[in-house]
Scaffold this motif. Structure first.
Motif, PDB file in Angstrom:
ATOM      1  N   ALA A  90       0.829  -1.214   0.000  1.00  0.00           N
ATOM      2  CA  ALA A  90       0.000   0.000   0.000  1.00  0.00           C
ATOM      3  C   ALA A  90       0.863   1.263   0.000  1.00  0.00           C
ATOM      4  CB  ALA A  90      -0.936  -0.022   1.201  1.00  0.00           C
ATOM      5  N   ALA A 151     -10.905   1.031  -1.547  1.00  0.00           N
ATOM      6  CA  ALA A 151     -10.184   2.112  -2.222  1.00  0.00           C
ATOM      7  C   ALA A 151     -10.371   2.066  -3.737  1.00  0.00           C
ATOM      8  CB  ALA A 151      -8.701   2.049  -1.870  1.00  0.00           C
ATOM      9  N   GLN A 156      -8.183   7.357  -1.287  1.00  0.00           N
ATOM     10  CA  GLN A 156      -7.956   8.571  -0.504  1.00  0.00           C
ATOM     11  C   GLN A 156      -6.732   9.321  -1.031  1.00  0.00           C
ATOM     12  OE1 GLN A 156     -10.284   9.310   2.197  1.00  0.00           O
ATOM     13  NE2 GLN A 156     -11.222   7.877   0.773  1.00  0.00           N
ATOM     14  N   ILE A 211     -10.923   6.964  10.538  1.00  0.00           N
ATOM     15  CA  ILE A 211     -11.784   6.159   9.651  1.00  0.00           C
ATOM     16  C   ILE A 211     -12.809   5.399  10.497  1.00  0.00           C
ATOM     17  CG2 ILE A 211     -11.842   4.246   7.998  1.00  0.00           C
ATOM     18  CD1 ILE A 211      -9.041   5.102   7.059  1.00  0.00           C
TER      19      ILE A 211
HETATM   20  C1  LIG Z   1      -5.927   2.530   4.289  1.00  0.00           C
HETATM   21  C2  LIG Z   1      -6.117   1.688   3.033  1.00  0.00           C
HETATM   22  C3  LIG Z   1      -6.478   2.527   1.859  1.00  0.00           C
HETATM   23  C4  LIG Z   1      -7.850   3.105   2.114  1.00  0.00           C
HETATM   24  O1  LIG Z   1      -7.960   4.286   2.137  1.00  0.00           O
HETATM   25  C5  LIG Z   1      -8.941   2.174   2.382  1.00  0.00           C
HETATM   26  C6  LIG Z   1      -8.522   1.249   3.530  1.00  0.00           C
HETATM   27  C7  LIG Z   1      -9.583   0.184   3.696  1.00  0.00           C
HETATM   28  C8  LIG Z   1     -10.905   0.845   4.047  1.00  0.00           C
HETATM   29  C9  LIG Z   1     -11.300   1.793   2.998  1.00  0.00           C
HETATM   30  C10 LIG Z   1     -12.533   1.673   2.464  1.00  0.00           C
HETATM   31  C11 LIG Z   1     -13.055   2.620   1.568  1.00  0.00           C
HETATM   32  O2  LIG Z   1     -14.166   2.505   1.060  1.00  0.00           O
HETATM   33  C12 LIG Z   1     -12.197   3.789   1.250  1.00  0.00           C
HETATM   34  C13 LIG Z   1     -10.721   3.500   1.319  1.00  0.00           C
HETATM   35  C14 LIG Z   1     -10.295   2.824   2.617  1.00  0.00           C
HETATM   36  C15 LIG Z   1     -10.231   3.828   3.753  1.00  0.00           C
HETATM   37  C16 LIG Z   1      -7.164   0.626   3.177  1.00  0.00           C
HETATM   38  C17 LIG Z   1      -6.542  -0.347   4.087  1.00  0.00           C
HETATM   39  C18 LIG Z   1      -5.069  -0.386   3.659  1.00  0.00           C
HETATM   40  C19 LIG Z   1      -4.881   0.832   2.779  1.00  0.00           C
HETATM   41  C20 LIG Z   1      -3.602   1.577   2.993  1.00  0.00           C
HETATM   42  O3  LIG Z   1      -3.314   2.498   2.282  1.00  0.00           O
HETATM   43  C21 LIG Z   1      -2.712   1.183   4.048  1.00  0.00           C
HETATM   44  O4  LIG Z   1      -1.681   1.727   4.225  1.00  0.00           O
END
Ligand SMILES: C[C@]12CC(=O)[C@H]3[C@@H](CCC4=CC(=O)CC[C@@]43C)[C@@H]1CC[C@@H]2C(=O)C=O
Ligand SMILES: NC(=O)C1=CN([C@@H]2O[C@H](COP(=O)(O)OP(=O)(O)OC[C@H]3O[C@@H](n4cnc5c(N)ncnc54)[C@H](O)[C@@H]3O)[C@@H](O)[C@H]2O)C=CC1
Length: 257
Positions: A90, A151, A156, A211
């Motif tokens: 990620a 995501a 984001q 979140i």
């Molecule tokens: C944090 C991460 C990337 C995201 O933003 C998503 C998250 C899982 C839950 C999500 C659901 C959504 O509908 C929007 C995006 C998000 C907040 C993800 C888990 C790992 C990802 C990451 O970037 C970790 O470092």
């Protein structure tokens, strides 16, 4: 598919959602082939599951490494019936940060592991699955389960590469299911919300807490790997699920910025 004595390949098996999937599929009677690039933590998985499991150090982004891993699975257990793609990274960056464009090394890494890596496992696992005799009642030869992300719809700030890779996983689900249907192989993807794993532990606590507090409907907490793994098991067992992406996210909905 009845999982008793079937063979399940799981990537990202050393940690988080992949490790949870190994445990759940093993509890249902499957033999587990765990792939990860982390050799030390794979050893812990093998110790926990004993002779029901084998592991191999595999880099999913590397075609030769994936082919060698599937060959090892065939040599050890003689078949592949289930493939679960959980390996992922990620790494994030803004499209432009301090006047510098998004580093292409980061973009290429995230796409290589999350998207190409998923497709590498799909390609080689499907070849192995085609050698299975079709199930007498259903004609099924195998099932492939991929991990997308919320995501894919709601990436984001900083997640252009991650969100694109996960939208790619979602996008390939239908055409690959179409390609493999005549062989009795199903393809289903999962879009998890926020789960309590090492990947999320790498986020600043303020970000994950915000979140949980503001964007998750109910229950108001992170998911547990066993809750993801229960869905993996259900998808494997329910032959009528195919060619779709299923969210497991407690109703997470993100704000605009
Ligand atoms: C944090 C991460 C990337 C995201 O933003 C998503 C998250 C899982 C839950 C999500 C659901 C959504 O509908 C929007 C995006 C998000 C907040 C993800 C888990 C790992 C990802 C990451 O970037 C970790 O470092
Ligand atoms: N934890 C979460 O909230 C969410 C996770 N996801 C996805 O779920 C999947 C699993 O993530 P987690 O279990 O949370 O992360 P994790 O970091 O706990 O586990 C990921 C595993 O993948 C392995 N891996 C990374 N690159 C690899 C490569 N090239 N080859 C082989 N193995 C490799 C790592 O060594 C690690 O063991 C990932 O695809 C992630 O993007 C999606 C949405 C939310």
């Amino acid at each position: 598919m009845q999982l008793q004595d079937k063979v399940a390949v799981v990537t990202g098996a050393a940690s988080g959602l992949g490790l949870g999937s190994c445990r759940a599929l093993a509890a249902a009677g499957a033999r587990i082939v765990g792939f990860d690039r982390d050799a030390d933590r794979l050893a812990a998985l093998r110790d926990a599951l004993g002779e029901q499991a084998m592991t191999a150090v595999v880099d999913v982004a590397d075609e030769a490494s994936v082919k060698a891993g599937i060959d090892q699975a065939m040599a050890a257990f003689g078949a592949v019936h289930v493939a679960v793609n959980c390996a992922g990274v990620a790494d994030s960056a803004k499209t432009v940060s301090k006047g510098e464009p998004f580093p292409l090394t980061t973009w290429n890494k995230v796409i290589a592991v999350n998207l190409t890596g998923t497709f590498n496992i799909i390609r080689f696992a499907a070849v192995a699955m085609m050698r299975n005799a079709p199930d007498g009642d259903t004609g099924e030869r195998g099932v492939i389960i991929n991990t997308s992300s919320g995501a894919a719809w709601q990436g984001q700030v900083g997640q252009a590469a991650y969100a694109a890779s996960k939208a790619g996983v979602m996008g390939l689900t239908l055409p690959v299911a179409r390609d493999l249907a005549e062989h009795g192989i199903r393809v289903v993807s999962i879009a998890p919300g926020l789960f309590d794993t090492a990947m999320v532990a790498g986020l600043p606590p303020k970000v994950s807490q915000s979140i949980v507090d503001r964007m998750i409907l109910y229950p108001n907490r992170m998911g547990r790997p066993d809750e993801f793994a229960a869905l993996v098991r259900h998808i494997a067992e329910n032959t009528y699920l195919n060619a779709t992406t299923i969210s497991v996210d407690a109703g997470a909905r993100m704000q605009a910025r």
